[in-house]
Design a protein around this motif. Structure first.
Motif, PDB file in Angstrom:
ATOM      1  N   ALA A   1     101.810  31.298  49.679  1.00 28.75           N
ATOM      2  CA  ALA A   1     101.107  30.273  49.040  1.00 28.75           C
ATOM      3  C   ALA A   1     102.164  29.252  48.364  1.00 28.75           C
ATOM      4  O   ALA A   1     102.287  28.167  48.624  1.00 28.75           O
ATOM      5  N   GLN A   2     103.094  29.795  47.497  1.00 24.36           N
ATOM      6  CA  GLN A   2     104.322  29.233  47.094  1.00 24.36           C
ATOM      7  C   GLN A   2     105.185  28.438  47.940  1.00 24.36           C
ATOM      8  O   GLN A   2     105.374  27.286  47.745  1.00 24.36           O
ATOM      9  N   ARG A   3     105.328  29.037  48.853  1.00 23.18           N
ATOM     10  CA  ARG A   3     106.325  28.658  49.941  1.00 23.18           C
ATOM     11  C   ARG A   3     105.335  27.494  50.555  1.00 23.18           C
ATOM     12  O   ARG A   3     106.284  26.211  50.997  1.00 23.18           O
ATOM     13  N   LEU A   4     104.230  27.741  51.127  1.00 26.01           N
ATOM     14  CA  LEU A   4     103.412  26.656  51.530  1.00 26.01           C
ATOM     15  C   LEU A   4     103.370  25.406  50.568  1.00 26.01           C
ATOM     16  O   LEU A   4     103.735  24.232  51.064  1.00 26.01           O
ATOM     17  N   LEU A   5     103.309  25.662  49.179  1.00 25.31           N
ATOM     18  CA  LEU A   5     103.052  24.427  48.435  1.00 25.31           C
ATOM     19  C   LEU A   5     104.604  23.641  48.609  1.00 25.31           C
ATOM     20  O   LEU A   5     104.734  22.303  48.717  1.00 25.31           O
TER      21      LEU A   5
ATOM     22  N   MET B   1     106.827  23.824  50.929  1.00 28.92           N
ATOM     23  CA  MET B   1     106.895  23.084  52.271  1.00 28.92           C
ATOM     24  C   MET B   1     106.068  21.859  52.223  1.00 28.92           C
ATOM     25  O   MET B   1     106.301  20.839  52.887  1.00 28.92           O
ATOM     26  N   ASN B   2     104.845  21.884  51.840  1.00 25.90           N
ATOM     27  CA  ASN B   2     104.064  20.718  51.494  1.00 25.90           C
ATOM     28  C   ASN B   2     104.830  19.590  50.761  1.00 25.90           C
ATOM     29  O   ASN B   2     104.468  18.405  51.312  1.00 25.90           O
ATOM     30  N   GLU B   3     105.144  20.166  49.635  1.00 27.09           N
ATOM     31  CA  GLU B   3     105.834  19.119  48.849  1.00 27.09           C
ATOM     32  C   GLU B   3     106.983  18.412  49.537  1.00 27.09           C
ATOM     33  O   GLU B   3     107.163  17.269  49.380  1.00 27.09           O
ATOM     34  N   THR B   4     107.899  19.352  50.551  1.00 24.61           N
ATOM     35  CA  THR B   4     108.925  18.851  51.247  1.00 24.61           C
ATOM     36  C   THR B   4     108.556  17.902  52.137  1.00 24.61           C
ATOM     37  O   THR B   4     109.323  16.939  52.467  1.00 24.61           O
ATOM     38  N   LEU B   5     107.342  18.366  52.801  1.00 18.74           N
ATOM     39  CA  LEU B   5     106.846  17.405  53.783  1.00 18.74           C
ATOM     40  C   LEU B   5     106.397  16.028  53.194  1.00 18.74           C
ATOM     41  O   LEU B   5     106.699  15.191  54.021  1.00 18.74           O
ATOM     42  N   ARG B   6     105.862  16.071  52.356  1.00 18.85           N
ATOM     43  CA  ARG B   6     105.218  14.987  51.513  1.00 18.85           C
ATOM     44  C   ARG B   6     106.685  13.831  51.266  1.00 18.85           C
ATOM     45  O   ARG B   6     106.859  12.789  51.613  1.00 18.85           O
ATOM     46  N   GLU B   7     107.808  14.660  50.573  1.00 20.53           N
ATOM     47  CA  GLU B   7     108.957  13.786  50.438  1.00 20.53           C
ATOM     48  C   GLU B   7     109.672  13.200  51.783  1.00 20.53           C
ATOM     49  O   GLU B   7     109.999  12.108  51.742  1.00 20.53           O
ATOM     50  N   LYS B   8     109.507  14.245  52.794  1.00 19.12           N
ATOM     51  CA  LYS B   8     110.073  13.783  53.932  1.00 19.12           C
ATOM     52  C   LYS B   8     109.324  12.525  54.518  1.00 19.12           C
ATOM     53  O   LYS B   8     109.838  11.712  55.143  1.00 19.12           O
ATOM     54  N   GLU B   9     107.765  12.923  54.680  1.00 19.95           N
ATOM     55  CA  GLU B   9     107.130  11.718  55.002  1.00 19.95           C
ATOM     56  C   GLU B   9     107.502  10.479  54.310  1.00 19.95           C
ATOM     57  O   GLU B   9     107.412   9.204  54.769  1.00 19.95           O
ATOM     58  N   GLU B  10     107.434  10.357  52.819  1.00 16.51           N
ATOM     59  CA  GLU B  10     107.902   9.225  52.075  1.00 16.51           C
ATOM     60  C   GLU B  10     109.248   8.724  52.334  1.00 16.51           C
ATOM     61  O   GLU B  10     109.422   7.507  52.626  1.00 16.51           O
TER      62      GLU B  10
END
Length: 260
Positions: A104-108, A110-119
């Motif tokens: 779950a922590q890795r998923l969070l 990765m989601n944060e990383t994905l959000r940064e990558k999307e930005e």
């Protein structure tokens, strides 16, 4: 440029995670199988020890009698095996919960990383759009500049043609002026020669008149006739010469005006 190296780093991280998690399921199954095998071995050892204890004791009373210490040992061994299995299952559940929390922590993350990558991707898209717009504006400016340069080249060519035509006309005018100068010089020379001839004739006539006058030919009739013929004496020749000089200067002045 920044989006490029970040995308490359993300790709490398994804590849590393893929390599590390490729055999995660097999490793987890093997770990569970090894743990169950260890639990079964411990259970079997407990049961075998209990059976050995029962066999070592003498046989008790008839059937239906109360269980002896051997039966209690088997029961206790079975209970201990079950408790060991329960403890192992609890440990496994704790490990599963821990793994779930880590996932779950890795998923969070990765989601944060994905959000940064999307930005970053959005910013890169905006920058690319602005770059395309700037390139389009620059392309239009280049086309306008090329059209302007082509128009200027046409104007320059037109001016060069006009300059060549004017130079040709100027050369023709210079040639005509040169011809006129030569003609004027020739006419002036001929006119001066003519005036000189007339002056010499007048001088000869004046000289003849003076000679005749000196020899004493002074008849009234012939004297009056000679005076009217030779324009009142010797001043006529000099007046003709002065007139020829004035006419020559006038001719030269006119010649200068033609040259200019």
């Amino acid at each position: 440029m920044n989006a490029g190296w970040q995308e490359e780093l993300r790709q490398k991280l994804v590849e590393r995670n893929s390599r590390e998690s490729a055999y995660a399921g097999i490793i987890e199954q093997y770990r569970r199988l090894a743990q169950q095998t260890r639990m079964l071995k411990e259970r079997n050892q407990s049961l075998l020890r209990a059976v050995g204890t029962v066999k070592s004791q003498p046989s008790s009373g008839a059937a239906g009698s109360t269980p002896g210490p051997g039966d209690d040992a088997v029961r206790n061994a079975y209970i201990a095996s079950l408790e060991s299995q329960i403890s192992s299952l609890r440990d496994e559940m704790a490990a599963v919960y821990k793994t779930q929390g880590q996932n779950a922590q890795r998923l969070l993350a990765m989601n944060e990383t994905l959000r940064e990558k999307e930005e970053v991707s959005r910013l890169a898209s905006d920058e690319l759009r602005r770059a395309k717009d700037d390139a389009l504006v620059l392309r239009r400016k280049v086309e306008q500049h090329n059209d302007l340069m082509s128009e200027k080249d046409d104007r320059i060519q037109t001016l060069l043609d006009e300059i060549q035509a004017l130079e040709l006309e100027l050369n023709q005018v210079n040639d005509r002026n040169q011809v006129l100068k030569q003609d004027n010089a020739s006419l002036l020379s001929r006119w001066i020669d003519k005036m000189n001839d007339e002056a010499e004739k007048m001088n000869s006539a004046n000289t003849f008149y003076e000679d005749m006058k000196g020899k004493g030919w002074k008849s009234g009739r012939s004297g009056g006739s000679d005076t009217g013929r030779f324009n009142n004496g010797p001043g006529a020749g000099s007046s003709h010469q002065r007139k020829a000089s004035e006419d020559s200067e006038t001719w030269s002045a006119n010649n200068g005006e033609v040259r200019s």
